[in-house]
Design a protein around this motif. Structure first.
Motif, PDB file in Angstrom:
ATOM      1  N   GLU A 151       0.853  -1.191   0.000  1.00  0.00           N
ATOM      2  CA  GLU A 151       0.000   0.000   0.000  1.00  0.00           C
ATOM      3  C   GLU A 151       0.889   1.240   0.000  1.00  0.00           C
ATOM      4  OE1 GLU A 151      -2.559  -0.324   3.435  1.00  0.00           O
ATOM      5  OE2 GLU A 151      -3.638  -2.042   2.574  1.00  0.00           O
ATOM      6  N   PHE A 152       0.538   2.192  -0.861  1.00  0.00           N
ATOM      7  CA  PHE A 152       1.275   3.451  -0.987  1.00  0.00           C
ATOM      8  C   PHE A 152       0.363   4.594  -0.560  1.00  0.00           C
ATOM      9  CE2 PHE A 152       2.957   0.458  -3.996  1.00  0.00           C
ATOM     10  CZ  PHE A 152       4.330   0.608  -3.892  1.00  0.00           C
ATOM     11  N   ASP A 153       0.879   5.480   0.272  1.00  0.00           N
ATOM     12  CA  ASP A 153       0.131   6.641   0.757  1.00  0.00           C
ATOM     13  C   ASP A 153       0.239   7.755  -0.285  1.00  0.00           C
ATOM     14  OD1 ASP A 153      -0.885   8.879   2.002  1.00  0.00           O
ATOM     15  OD2 ASP A 153       0.270   8.626   3.839  1.00  0.00           O
ATOM     16  N   VAL A 154      -0.847   7.999  -1.047  1.00  0.00           N
ATOM     17  CA  VAL A 154      -0.804   9.006  -2.110  1.00  0.00           C
ATOM     18  C   VAL A 154      -1.121  10.412  -1.599  1.00  0.00           C
ATOM     19  CG1 VAL A 154      -1.273   7.322  -3.931  1.00  0.00           C
ATOM     20  CG2 VAL A 154      -3.185   8.586  -2.908  1.00  0.00           C
ATOM     21  N   THR A 155      -1.241  10.554  -0.287  1.00  0.00           N
ATOM     22  CA  THR A 155      -1.425  11.897   0.278  1.00  0.00           C
ATOM     23  C   THR A 155      -0.079  12.530   0.628  1.00  0.00           C
ATOM     24  OG1 THR A 155      -1.625  11.174   2.589  1.00  0.00           O
ATOM     25  CG2 THR A 155      -3.660  11.216   1.248  1.00  0.00           C
ATOM     26  N   ARG A 156       1.011  11.742   0.509  1.00  0.00           N
ATOM     27  CA  ARG A 156       2.337  12.223   0.903  1.00  0.00           C
ATOM     28  C   ARG A 156       3.370  11.923  -0.184  1.00  0.00           C
ATOM     29  NH1 ARG A 156       3.103  10.731   7.093  1.00  0.00           N
ATOM     30  NH2 ARG A 156       4.267  12.644   7.011  1.00  0.00           N
ATOM     31  N   PRO A 157       3.453  12.752  -1.217  1.00  0.00           N
ATOM     32  CA  PRO A 157       4.456  12.520  -2.264  1.00  0.00           C
ATOM     33  C   PRO A 157       5.874  12.560  -1.696  1.00  0.00           C
ATOM     34  CG  PRO A 157       2.889  14.217  -2.929  1.00  0.00           C
ATOM     35  CD  PRO A 157       2.642  13.939  -1.476  1.00  0.00           C
ATOM     36  N   VAL A 158       6.750  11.801  -2.325  1.00  0.00           N
ATOM     37  CA  VAL A 158       8.170  11.794  -1.988  1.00  0.00           C
ATOM     38  C   VAL A 158       8.934  12.215  -3.246  1.00  0.00           C
ATOM     39  CG1 VAL A 158       7.877  10.014  -0.219  1.00  0.00           C
ATOM     40  CG2 VAL A 158       8.478   9.343  -2.556  1.00  0.00           C
ATOM     41  N   PRO A 159      10.205  12.591  -3.116  1.00  0.00           N
ATOM     42  CA  PRO A 159      10.971  12.929  -4.320  1.00  0.00           C
ATOM     43  C   PRO A 159      10.983  11.772  -5.317  1.00  0.00           C
ATOM     44  CG  PRO A 159      12.148  13.628  -2.347  1.00  0.00           C
ATOM     45  CD  PRO A 159      10.981  12.779  -1.886  1.00  0.00           C
ATOM     46  N   ALA A 160      10.845  12.098  -6.590  1.00  0.00           N
ATOM     47  CA  ALA A 160      10.824  11.074  -7.639  1.00  0.00           C
ATOM     48  C   ALA A 160      12.171  10.364  -7.697  1.00  0.00           C
ATOM     49  CB  ALA A 160      10.500  11.694  -8.986  1.00  0.00           C
ATOM     50  N   PRO A 161      12.157   9.049  -7.772  1.00  0.00           N
ATOM     51  CA  PRO A 161      13.403   8.280  -7.876  1.00  0.00           C
ATOM     52  C   PRO A 161      13.945   8.352  -9.302  1.00  0.00           C
ATOM     53  CG  PRO A 161      11.539   6.798  -7.964  1.00  0.00           C
ATOM     54  CD  PRO A 161      10.980   8.184  -7.729  1.00  0.00           C
ATOM     55  N   PRO A 162      15.149   7.834  -9.530  1.00  0.00           N
ATOM     56  CA  PRO A 162      15.668   7.765 -10.902  1.00  0.00           C
ATOM     57  C   PRO A 162      14.761   6.894 -11.770  1.00  0.00           C
ATOM     58  CG  PRO A 162      17.365   7.164  -9.288  1.00  0.00           C
ATOM     59  CD  PRO A 162      16.065   7.268  -8.552  1.00  0.00           C
ATOM     60  N   ALA A 163      14.897   7.027 -13.072  1.00  0.00           N
ATOM     61  CA  ALA A 163      14.122   6.218 -14.011  1.00  0.00           C
ATOM     62  C   ALA A 163      14.424   4.737 -13.796  1.00  0.00           C
ATOM     63  CB  ALA A 163      14.452   6.613 -15.445  1.00  0.00           C
ATOM     64  N   PRO A 164      13.462   3.874 -14.134  1.00  0.00           N
ATOM     65  CA  PRO A 164      13.742   2.440 -14.024  1.00  0.00           C
ATOM     66  C   PRO A 164      14.819   2.036 -15.021  1.00  0.00           C
ATOM     67  CG  PRO A 164      11.678   2.797 -15.177  1.00  0.00           C
ATOM     68  CD  PRO A 164      12.139   4.135 -14.679  1.00  0.00           C
ATOM     69  N   TRP A 165      15.473   0.931 -14.731  1.00  0.00           N
ATOM     70  CA  TRP A 165      16.522   0.435 -15.617  1.00  0.00           C
ATOM     71  C   TRP A 165      15.964   0.257 -17.028  1.00  0.00           C
ATOM     72  CZ3 TRP A 165      18.074  -3.771 -11.599  1.00  0.00           C
ATOM     73  CH2 TRP A 165      18.790  -3.165 -10.560  1.00  0.00           C
ATOM     74  N   GLY A 166      16.721   0.716 -18.003  1.00  0.00           N
ATOM     75  CA  GLY A 166      16.312   0.633 -19.400  1.00  0.00           C
ATOM     76  C   GLY A 166      15.554   1.845 -19.891  1.00  0.00           C
ATOM     77  N   PHE A 167      15.218   2.755 -18.989  1.00  0.00           N
ATOM     78  CA  PHE A 167      14.441   3.930 -19.380  1.00  0.00           C
ATOM     79  C   PHE A 167      15.110   5.240 -18.967  1.00  0.00           C
ATOM     80  CE2 PHE A 167      11.585   0.432 -19.605  1.00  0.00           C
ATOM     81  CZ  PHE A 167      10.836   0.704 -20.741  1.00  0.00           C
ATOM     82  N   GLU A 168      16.381   5.171 -18.640  1.00  0.00           N
ATOM     83  CA  GLU A 168      17.124   6.375 -18.312  1.00  0.00           C
ATOM     84  C   GLU A 168      17.114   7.267 -19.561  1.00  0.00           C
ATOM     85  OE1 GLU A 168      18.210   3.276 -17.970  1.00  0.00           O
ATOM     86  OE2 GLU A 168      18.980   2.966 -15.955  1.00  0.00           O
ATOM     87  N   GLY A 169      16.910   8.549 -19.364  1.00  0.00           N
ATOM     88  CA  GLY A 169      16.903   9.495 -20.484  1.00  0.00           C
ATOM     89  C   GLY A 169      15.589   9.538 -21.233  1.00  0.00           C
ATOM     90  N   ARG A 170      14.628   8.739 -20.831  1.00  0.00           N
ATOM     91  CA  ARG A 170      13.301   8.770 -21.472  1.00  0.00           C
ATOM     92  C   ARG A 170      12.278   9.319 -20.527  1.00  0.00           C
ATOM     93  NH1 ARG A 170      12.197   2.967 -24.097  1.00  0.00           N
ATOM     94  NH2 ARG A 170      14.296   2.249 -23.921  1.00  0.00           N
TER      95      ARG A 170
END
Length: 187
Positions: free
Chosen positions: A168-187
């Motif tokens: 379960e993810f709490d969508v009332t509390r955003p966190v800093p966005a992580p890096p892109a998933p592997w294979g999608f860096e730069g996209r």
């Protein structure tokens, strides 16, 4: 009698329209979180989930067109992405698994199409034939995805076994966005 038939037909038409719009409404609810990331936690972890339970779990809603990509980061592991795609008949969930170099894992693209009766807040995806061939033990898997005003839930259950996984993810509390998933860096 004609009035009763008319009411029944109107009710059936409304139900059919609601069923047709549920996938679009579900994706719209998820798109409202586009670009945002949220931290989650495993609910009732099983022994097979011990490594997950000790890691920071973050989902990040990205790729918000007809296909939504939701990377699921487990600590520093950026190999997993949930892919939700609108199809002609509803909604499809696939699991995109990648290696650190971006290449596809041998076990990837499994999932299935949403069952009829999904709503704007909840969809269930039984394993498709591709999944059954790729992962025979997973042929009875059902993945459930929920989006409410306060949480995003990803759940796996397996019929005929006690295998289950729920985060379960709490969508009332955003966190800093992580890096892109592997294979999608730069996209």
């Amino acid at each position: 009698m004609n009035a009763l038939k008319t009411l029944v037909l109107l009710a059936l038409s409304a139900t059919a329209l609601s069923a047709q719009s549920a996938p679009d409404d579900f994706l719209a609810a998820l798109r409202a979180h586009c670009g945002k990331a949220y931290e989650g936690r495993i609910i009732d972890p099983q022994p097979a989930d011990t490594a997950f339970a000790r890691q920071r779990l973050v989902m990040h809603v990205r790729g918000c067109g007809d296909t939504l990509r939701v990377p699921f980061h487990v600590g520093d592991d950026r190999s997993r992405t949930w892919v939700l795609t609108r199809t002609a008949s509803g909604l499809r969930l696939k699991h995109d698994h990648r290696h650190r170099d971006g290449s596809e894992d041998r076990v990837t693209q499994y999932g299935g199409d949403a069952r009829p009766g999904g709503t704007a807040m909840r969809m269930e995806f039984p394993a498709d034939s591709f999944t059954a061939a790729l992962l025979p033990a997973s042929r009875t898997n059902v993945w459930t995805v929920e989006i409410t005003p306060t949480q995003f839930v990803y759940q796996l259950t397996r019929a005929g076994s006690d295998r289950r996984f729920r985060v379960e993810f709490d969508v009332t509390r955003p966190v800093p966005a992580p890096p892109a998933p592997w294979g999608f860096e730069g996209r």
